[in-house]
Design a protein around this motif. Structure first.
Motif, PDB file in Angstrom:
ATOM      1  N   ARG A 170       0.727  -1.487  -0.021  1.00  0.00           N
ATOM      2  CA  ARG A 170      -0.076   0.027   0.007  1.00  0.00           C
ATOM      3  C   ARG A 170       0.830   1.156  -0.028  1.00  0.00           C
ATOM      4  NH1 ARG A 170      -2.821  -2.602   4.125  1.00  0.00           N
ATOM      5  NH2 ARG A 170      -2.294  -1.109   5.683  1.00  0.00           N
ATOM      6  N   ASP A 171       1.837   1.180   0.736  1.00  0.00           N
ATOM      7  CA  ASP A 171       2.833   2.434   0.777  1.00  0.00           C
ATOM      8  C   ASP A 171       3.386   2.681  -0.478  1.00  0.00           C
ATOM      9  OD1 ASP A 171       2.075   2.719   3.445  1.00  0.00           O
ATOM     10  OD2 ASP A 171       3.887   1.831   4.090  1.00  0.00           O
ATOM     11  N   LEU A 172       3.809   1.535  -1.158  1.00  0.00           N
ATOM     12  CA  LEU A 172       4.514   1.746  -2.441  1.00  0.00           C
ATOM     13  C   LEU A 172       3.369   2.358  -3.499  1.00  0.00           C
ATOM     14  CD1 LEU A 172       6.653  -1.541  -2.768  1.00  0.00           C
ATOM     15  CD2 LEU A 172       7.561   0.571  -2.495  1.00  0.00           C
ATOM     16  N   ILE A 173       2.007   2.123  -3.326  1.00  0.00           N
ATOM     17  CA  ILE A 173       1.091   2.715  -4.312  1.00  0.00           C
ATOM     18  C   ILE A 173       1.035   4.204  -4.117  1.00  0.00           C
ATOM     19  CG2 ILE A 173      -1.284   2.728  -4.597  1.00  0.00           C
ATOM     20  CD1 ILE A 173      -0.412   0.180  -5.871  1.00  0.00           C
ATOM     21  N   TYR A 174       1.047   4.665  -2.951  1.00  0.00           N
ATOM     22  CA  TYR A 174       0.880   6.208  -2.761  1.00  0.00           C
ATOM     23  C   TYR A 174       2.268   6.644  -2.983  1.00  0.00           C
ATOM     24  CZ  TYR A 174      -3.203   5.232   0.328  1.00  0.00           C
ATOM     25  OH  TYR A 174      -4.615   4.648   0.661  1.00  0.00           O
ATOM     26  N   LEU A 175       3.423   6.057  -2.723  1.00  0.00           N
ATOM     27  CA  LEU A 175       4.867   6.586  -2.928  1.00  0.00           C
ATOM     28  C   LEU A 175       5.289   6.526  -4.475  1.00  0.00           C
ATOM     29  CD1 LEU A 175       6.348   5.620   0.535  1.00  0.00           C
ATOM     30  CD2 LEU A 175       5.307   7.848  -0.238  1.00  0.00           C
ATOM     31  N   MET A 176       4.616   5.865  -5.225  1.00  0.00           N
ATOM     32  CA  MET A 176       5.137   5.535  -6.477  1.00  0.00           C
ATOM     33  C   MET A 176       5.251   6.795  -7.323  1.00  0.00           C
ATOM     34  SD  MET A 176       3.632   2.569  -9.083  1.00  0.00           S
ATOM     35  CE  MET A 176       1.952   3.142  -8.387  1.00  0.00           C
ATOM     36  N   THR A 177       4.563   7.781  -7.493  1.00  0.00           N
ATOM     37  CA  THR A 177       4.730   8.775  -8.270  1.00  0.00           C
ATOM     38  C   THR A 177       5.683   9.362  -7.858  1.00  0.00           C
ATOM     39  OG1 THR A 177       2.139   9.076  -8.418  1.00  0.00           O
ATOM     40  CG2 THR A 177       3.494  10.940  -8.823  1.00  0.00           C
ATOM     41  N   GLY A 178       6.033   9.780  -6.559  1.00  0.00           N
ATOM     42  CA  GLY A 178       7.432  10.341  -6.317  1.00  0.00           C
ATOM     43  C   GLY A 178       8.648   9.661  -6.549  1.00  0.00           C
ATOM     44  N   MET A 179       8.559   8.304  -6.395  1.00  0.00           N
ATOM     45  CA  MET A 179       9.522   7.391  -6.783  1.00  0.00           C
ATOM     46  C   MET A 179      10.092   7.730  -8.350  1.00  0.00           C
ATOM     47  SD  MET A 179       8.632   3.942  -4.445  1.00  0.00           S
ATOM     48  CE  MET A 179      10.045   3.169  -5.178  1.00  0.00           C
ATOM     49  N   LEU A 180       8.953   7.883  -9.289  1.00  0.00           N
ATOM     50  CA  LEU A 180       9.236   8.125 -10.679  1.00  0.00           C
ATOM     51  C   LEU A 180       9.557   9.384 -10.736  1.00  0.00           C
ATOM     52  CD1 LEU A 180       5.977   6.262 -12.301  1.00  0.00           C
ATOM     53  CD2 LEU A 180       8.410   5.481 -12.153  1.00  0.00           C
ATOM     54  N   VAL A 181       9.332  10.217 -10.103  1.00  0.00           N
ATOM     55  CA  VAL A 181       9.558  11.707 -10.271  1.00  0.00           C
ATOM     56  C   VAL A 181      11.126  11.741  -9.923  1.00  0.00           C
ATOM     57  CG1 VAL A 181       9.733  14.063  -9.466  1.00  0.00           C
ATOM     58  CG2 VAL A 181       7.424  12.774 -10.029  1.00  0.00           C
ATOM     59  N   GLU A 182      11.585  10.966  -8.896  1.00  0.00           N
ATOM     60  CA  GLU A 182      12.843  11.272  -8.606  1.00  0.00           C
ATOM     61  C   GLU A 182      13.855  10.319  -9.493  1.00  0.00           C
ATOM     62  OE1 GLU A 182      16.119  11.912  -6.346  1.00  0.00           O
ATOM     63  OE2 GLU A 182      14.167  12.742  -6.139  1.00  0.00           O
TER      64      GLU A 182
ATOM     65  N   ALA B   2      15.590  12.622 -22.446  1.00  0.00           N
ATOM     66  CA  ALA B   2      14.641  12.019 -23.135  1.00  0.00           C
ATOM     67  C   ALA B   2      13.852  11.121 -22.549  1.00  0.00           C
ATOM     68  CB  ALA B   2      15.062  11.821 -24.765  1.00  0.00           C
ATOM     69  N   TRP B   3      14.802  10.117 -22.173  1.00  0.00           N
ATOM     70  CA  TRP B   3      14.012   8.863 -21.358  1.00  0.00           C
ATOM     71  C   TRP B   3      13.461   9.298 -19.915  1.00  0.00           C
ATOM     72  CZ3 TRP B   3      15.501   6.487 -16.682  1.00  0.00           C
ATOM     73  CH2 TRP B   3      15.082   5.325 -16.373  1.00  0.00           C
ATOM     74  N   ALA B   4      14.081  10.188 -19.462  1.00  0.00           N
ATOM     75  CA  ALA B   4      13.564  10.846 -18.099  1.00  0.00           C
ATOM     76  C   ALA B   4      12.148  11.603 -18.431  1.00  0.00           C
ATOM     77  CB  ALA B   4      14.442  11.735 -17.308  1.00  0.00           C
ATOM     78  N   ALA B   5      12.120  12.219 -19.689  1.00  0.00           N
ATOM     79  CA  ALA B   5      10.860  12.816 -19.803  1.00  0.00           C
ATOM     80  C   ALA B   5       9.522  11.894 -20.042  1.00  0.00           C
ATOM     81  CB  ALA B   5      10.872  13.743 -20.966  1.00  0.00           C
ATOM     82  N   ASN B   6      10.059  10.626 -20.596  1.00  0.00           N
ATOM     83  CA  ASN B   6       8.809   9.609 -20.594  1.00  0.00           C
ATOM     84  C   ASN B   6       8.524   9.107 -19.136  1.00  0.00           C
ATOM     85  OD1 ASN B   6       8.434   8.587 -23.693  1.00  0.00           O
ATOM     86  ND2 ASN B   6      10.742   9.066 -23.451  1.00  0.00           N
ATOM     87  N   ILE B   7       9.484   8.860 -18.359  1.00  0.00           N
ATOM     88  CA  ILE B   7       9.352   8.325 -17.055  1.00  0.00           C
ATOM     89  C   ILE B   7       8.451   9.385 -16.267  1.00  0.00           C
ATOM     90  CG2 ILE B   7      10.441   7.899 -14.743  1.00  0.00           C
ATOM     91  CD1 ILE B   7      10.744   5.570 -16.737  1.00  0.00           C
ATOM     92  N   PHE B   8       8.801  10.851 -16.534  1.00  0.00           N
ATOM     93  CA  PHE B   8       7.818  11.733 -15.741  1.00  0.00           C
ATOM     94  C   PHE B   8       6.393  11.680 -16.242  1.00  0.00           C
ATOM     95  CE2 PHE B   8       6.861  15.681 -13.915  1.00  0.00           C
ATOM     96  CZ  PHE B   8       7.664  16.078 -12.678  1.00  0.00           C
ATOM     97  N   ARG B   9       6.387  11.485 -17.788  1.00  0.00           N
ATOM     98  CA  ARG B   9       5.182  11.566 -17.925  1.00  0.00           C
ATOM     99  C   ARG B   9       4.363  10.364 -17.579  1.00  0.00           C
ATOM    100  NH1 ARG B   9       5.107  10.339 -24.240  1.00  0.00           N
ATOM    101  NH2 ARG B   9       5.739   8.371 -23.713  1.00  0.00           N
TER     102      ARG B   9
END
Length: 598
Positions: free
Chosen positions: A385-397, A406-413
């Motif tokens: 459950r914690d990973l679900i909530y924190l997943m967006t922040g982990m991808l941003v980091e 270019a690859w990072a932009a896809n991750i942020f999207r």
């Protein structure tokens, strides 16, 4: 097979100094406990031995019960371990990679002491020759028999009905294959096909199994010409109905109450194919029941009340006296064909009664698929459950620390897409079609600014309009994406929130693949865009089991019963959890009072 009484000598390399050592195993390795004890007897240099033994114990804690009782099957152990991400295991990527490497080392050292299954024995030359040039379906259908016969030292020319009986017993009693009868049937069919196609192999043709049911299907090419023409006209009008005219009024049945209402929509290509299949089923059923094929000259004759009753009786008996979902599908679509054929009102009322009777007897159990249930069961794990909530922040980091912009932009999207899925619960087609200043726009300025997601009823699957306000931190993430990362995705002007490199709307499949890959890396399991609707609902109901109506309105369900069908289990489970907590608390208080009285 290695028995417990066997004594096996093996040579294992010392991975630290390159020397060799002799290890004697006095029993076969069946479980992870046996494997761990075996490693204790290996003379591995330095800390290697304890690292490998610790890795086995850690793996058992992750995928087992902590009792080291899992079968020592390397393929299955590594497959289950592959469902975990480093974050789910509570380890760094490097430590998790070392864990898997040490477990593989343990299995490699112990390989001579682990019993080998039939499928892992190398095929002899005669069986390799037999498999050469076979079609894919025949390779698959005969695979179990080939490996079993290879282990029994049978040759292809030896196989007879008696060998098939032994193979059947193996599947049923030893391999514990659930649908062993279907496996045997498929094997015999493929074997006979191979034997007939190449007589030079000298294969014996096996006795075909008794058919489960007598086939009744009739090819539509054999239908009377007048019926074929009317079917073509009906399907054409269903796929492209006239804008005006009486036939625009078509009947749609509600699942339970049998109410009708007119609908005006073009049927999809797949639905047209389903109608064609239903018509063929009805014709074939009537002929199998004894009606001459030549007498079925029109659709109105086919769906007449008397004939539809006969069709339903035939299919009901063929299904083992059960009312299946397909039977209900036949009845509902026959009713719609009858409306199109302009049957008399009395006949239509009779058909209404038939459909209502089928609806009344049809199974009422609906809900999530087993795959979705298994995913939601993972939410019982607090770490998941914690990973679900924190997943967006982990991808941003992850995007910010990447050197490949270019690859990072896809991750942020992908991070922004997952954030919208979590807080809004929109469907995939609505997610990828978000358009700036139209379906997603900013209202106001400064501290009072709001980001709105608004989707018109015509663009929603069930026709219910949707409107969401993005939370402050979600809006902040969106603005960072628009300002810093979206320009890297495409150089051309574009109004799409998620454009591809040419500035066009990103296709749904690309979005799905991106989200599945990101969730697989973080959560250990891939999560589709639609599954985020289930996850967001379950997360809310976990702390608010009485909040079904809130979930229903948030997801835009037209019918509250849809929400109840899919999510009521969480309401019951959480209420049960609270009840049990109350029982445990009351027991504790009762024990305290009892000690006070003493």
């Amino acid at each position: 097979m290695i028995h417990d009484s066997a004594c096996i000598t093996m040579i294992t390399p010392d991975y630290n100094n390159g020397n060799k050592e002799e290890v004697r195993a006095t029993s076969a390795i069946h479980t992870l406990r046996d494997l761990r004890e075996f490693i204790a007897g290996c003379n591995l240099g330095g800390p290697k031995k304890e690292q490998v033994r610790s890795a086995i114990k850690r793996v058992d804690q992750l995928i087992g019960h902590g009792a080291l009782d899992l079968p020592a099957d390397c393929a299955k152990i590594m497959s289950k371990l592959g469902q975990f991400s480093p974050a789910m295991a509570g380890m760094t990527p490097g430590a998790f990679a070392n864990l898997k490497s040490r477990v593989r080392t343990a299995f490699r050292l112990a390989k001579p002491c682990i019993a080998t299954s039939n499928s892992k024995l190398p095929l002899r030359a005669e069986w390799r020759l037999f498999r050469t040039g076979l079609a894919v379906r025949d390779l698959r259908s005969t695979s179990r028999l080939v490996h079993f016969a290879n282990a029994q030292v049978w040759s292809p020319q030896d196989i007879t009905d008696g060998h098939i009986e032994r193979f059947k017993s193996h599947l049923c009693e030893e391999a514990l294959v659930v649908k062993w009868d279907d496996v045997v049937r498929g094997t015999i069919r493929s074997w006979n096909r191979i034997a007939i196609a190449d007589p030079n192999q000298g294969l014996v043709t096996l006795t075909p199994p008794e058919p489960k049911r007598t086939p009744y299907w009739i090819s539509p090419d054999l239908f009377p010409q007048s019926l074929q023409a009317e079917i073509a006209r009906f399907l054409s009008e269903m796929s492209d109905p006239p804008l005006f005219g009486a036939r625009l009024e078509k009947v749609r049945w509600q699942a339970r109450d049998g109410r009708r209402r007119p609908v005006r929509r073009n049927l999809k290509f797949t639905t047209i194919g389903q109608y064609r299949n239903c018509i063929s089923t009805m014709v074939s059923s009537l002929v199998a029941a004894g009606l001459p094929l030549a007498s079925l000259s029109s659709l109105s004759t086919l769906v007449a009340p008397r004939n539809l009753e006969q069709i339903l009786r035939f299919l009901h008996q063929r299904a083992g006296e059960k009312v299946t979902p397909y039977l209900l599908n036949i009845a509902v679509r026959a009713r719609r064909i009858a409306e199109w054929s302009r049957l008399p009102e009395g006949d239509l009322e009779h058909l209404d009664q038939l459909v209502a009777a089928v609806i009344e007897e049809s199974p009422r159990k609906r809900g999530m698929t087993a795959k979705n249930k298994a995913l939601l069961d993972r939410l019982d794990d607090p770490k998941f459950r914690d990973l679900i909530y924190l997943m967006t922040g982990m991808l941003v980091e992850r995007a910010r620390t990447s050197s490949n912009r270019a690859w990072a932009a896809n991750i942020f999207r992908t991070a922004v897409a997952i954030e919208i899925l979590l807080v809004c619960g929109v469907r995939r087609e609505n997610l990828v079609s978000l358009e700036l200043d139209k379906t997603i726009r900013k209202i106001g300025a400064g501290k009072n600014a709001l980001w709105i997601v608004e989707i018109a009823e015509g663009d929603v699957k069930n026709g219910e309009p949707l409107r969401f306000h993005l939370p402050e931190e979600s809006a902040e993430l969106l603005e960072i994406y628009l300002r810093e990362w979206r320009p890297l995705l495409c150089k051309e002007p574009s109004s799409w929130l998620f454009p591809n490199f040419t500035g066009q709307m990103l296709d749904q499949r690309s979005m799905t693949v991106s989200i599945r890959n990101a969730t697989k890396r973080i959560l250990g399991v891939p999560v589709s865009t639609h599954q985020f609707r289930h996850i967001s609902a379950e997360l809310y109901l976990r702390n608010n089991p009485e909040g079904l109506s809130t979930v229903s309105q948030h997801l835009g369900h037209r019918d509250f019963n849809t929400t109840r069908t899919y999510y009521a289990r969480k309401q019951q489970r959480e209420a049960s959890r609270r009840y049990q907590e109350r029982v445990i608390l009351d027991r504790s208080e009762a024990a305290r009072r009892s000690r006070g009285r003493k």
